[in-house]
Design a protein around this motif. Sequence first.
Motif, PDB file in Angstrom:
ATOM      1  N   ARG A   1       0.807  -1.219   0.000  1.00  0.00           N
ATOM      2  CA  ARG A   1       0.000   0.000   0.000  1.00  0.00           C
ATOM      3  C   ARG A   1       0.845   1.276   0.000  1.00  0.00           C
ATOM      4  O   ARG A   1       0.367   2.317  -0.436  1.00  0.00           O
TER       5      ARG A   1
ATOM      6  N   SER B   1      -6.988  -9.635   1.717  1.00  0.00           N
ATOM      7  CA  SER B   1      -6.556  -8.553   2.607  1.00  0.00           C
ATOM      8  C   SER B   1      -5.570  -9.055   3.662  1.00  0.00           C
ATOM      9  O   SER B   1      -4.777  -8.265   4.205  1.00  0.00           O
TER      10      SER B   1
ATOM     11  N   VAL C   1     -15.686   6.763  -3.057  1.00  0.00           N
ATOM     12  CA  VAL C   1     -16.123   5.373  -3.166  1.00  0.00           C
ATOM     13  C   VAL C   1     -17.567   5.299  -3.632  1.00  0.00           C
ATOM     14  O   VAL C   1     -17.930   4.401  -4.400  1.00  0.00           O
TER      15      VAL C   1
ATOM     16  N   ARG D   1     -21.247  -0.569   0.309  1.00  0.00           N
ATOM     17  CA  ARG D   1     -20.874  -1.638   1.241  1.00  0.00           C
ATOM     18  C   ARG D   1     -20.445  -2.896   0.486  1.00  0.00           C
ATOM     19  O   ARG D   1     -19.466  -3.552   0.875  1.00  0.00           O
TER      20      ARG D   1
ATOM     21  N   GLN E   1     -16.935  -2.383  -1.005  1.00  0.00           N
ATOM     22  CA  GLN E   1     -15.886  -2.474   0.015  1.00  0.00           C
ATOM     23  C   GLN E   1     -15.658  -3.915   0.455  1.00  0.00           C
ATOM     24  O   GLN E   1     -14.509  -4.347   0.648  1.00  0.00           O
ATOM     25  N   ARG E   2     -16.732  -4.672   0.579  1.00  0.00           N
ATOM     26  CA  ARG E   2     -16.602  -6.072   1.003  1.00  0.00           C
ATOM     27  C   ARG E   2     -15.894  -6.895  -0.065  1.00  0.00           C
ATOM     28  O   ARG E   2     -14.995  -7.693   0.244  1.00  0.00           O
TER      29      ARG E   2
ATOM     30  N   ALA F   1     -12.088  -6.076  -0.127  1.00  0.00           N
ATOM     31  CA  ALA F   1     -11.359  -6.652   1.004  1.00  0.00           C
ATOM     32  C   ALA F   1     -11.145  -8.146   0.795  1.00  0.00           C
ATOM     33  O   ALA F   1     -10.062  -8.678   1.064  1.00  0.00           O
TER      34      ALA F   1
ATOM     35  N   SER G   1      -8.694  -1.461  -0.261  1.00  0.00           N
ATOM     36  CA  SER G   1      -9.998  -0.820  -0.416  1.00  0.00           C
ATOM     37  C   SER G   1     -10.154  -0.207  -1.805  1.00  0.00           C
ATOM     38  O   SER G   1      -9.165   0.104  -2.485  1.00  0.00           O
TER      39      SER G   1
ATOM     40  N   LYS H   1     -11.058   2.762  -2.313  1.00  0.00           N
ATOM     41  CA  LYS H   1     -10.477   4.104  -2.199  1.00  0.00           C
ATOM     42  C   LYS H   1      -8.984   4.064  -2.507  1.00  0.00           C
ATOM     43  O   LYS H   1      -8.451   4.944  -3.191  1.00  0.00           O
ATOM     44  N   TRP H   2      -8.288   3.035  -2.004  1.00  0.00           N
ATOM     45  CA  TRP H   2      -6.861   2.900  -2.288  1.00  0.00           C
ATOM     46  C   TRP H   2      -6.623   2.703  -3.783  1.00  0.00           C
ATOM     47  O   TRP H   2      -5.709   3.296  -4.349  1.00  0.00           O
TER      48      TRP H   2
END
Length: 257
Positions: A70, A102, A173, A185, A188-189, A192, A198, A200-201
């Motif tokens: 990251r 993750s 996001v 949601r 994001q799930r 991961a 994420s 966002k990353w």
Amino acid sequence: MARGVLYPGRQVEAVVTGRHAPSGEAARFVELYWHVRWRVDEPQDSKVLSYPSVHLVFEEPEPLVYGVVRDLFVRRLEGEGQVLGVKFRPGCFRPFLDGPVSALADRVVPAAEIFGPEVAEAGRDVLAHRETADLAVPAERFLLDRLPEPDPVADEVAGMVDRLIARPDLFRVDQAAGVLGVSTRTLQRLFAEYVGVSPKWVMRRARLHEAATRADAGDAVDWAALAADLGYFDQAHLVRDFTATVGVPPARYARSA
């Protein structure tokens, strides 16, 4: 040099790189095979803005699996050597694991923990060659004998990552979720579980890749205009984001790339 490799001009004389496309069933899981061979008189650091991909790297003294890094990935090159990397499609390493990707983020683990002790012998076979295509053959043969069952969700997530990387102007996001047609949601799930980082990353890294690529081109860059194109609030926001990861402001990086 591949996109994401920082200061590419410093490595052209001492480092040879190559890329090779996967074939057959391997292409469902593998994006490409990459090869780096170096010979340096003095130690030097190779710095990379990583992609959201897991890599199996055949190297000495043992093959390793690198989760998504990251921050800035730094590899010290000393003397003479080479490595062959298997870059998995984002999301497509999940079928090889017993848990979420993750768990590998910012970690390096012996490949034997995932692929078994036979990976050491495969590594010796791979590194006995010098040309990219020749190194890739035994690496792919090893993988083909161990491919898991295809996972349609992994393919779906890989497509999501590709779409986000192609849209460095996306900043939030919820914007990404709307473009991809899923809830925030859910997005994001899935990231991961399958990507290891994420959404966002992924979006932030796509913007930094674009900024570094513009700087590497050698042309004058209108940083204020680029900041607007990439969805930053202003030029200062771009400068802070770039500096936080690369270590220097983008204009200074451009002068020394």
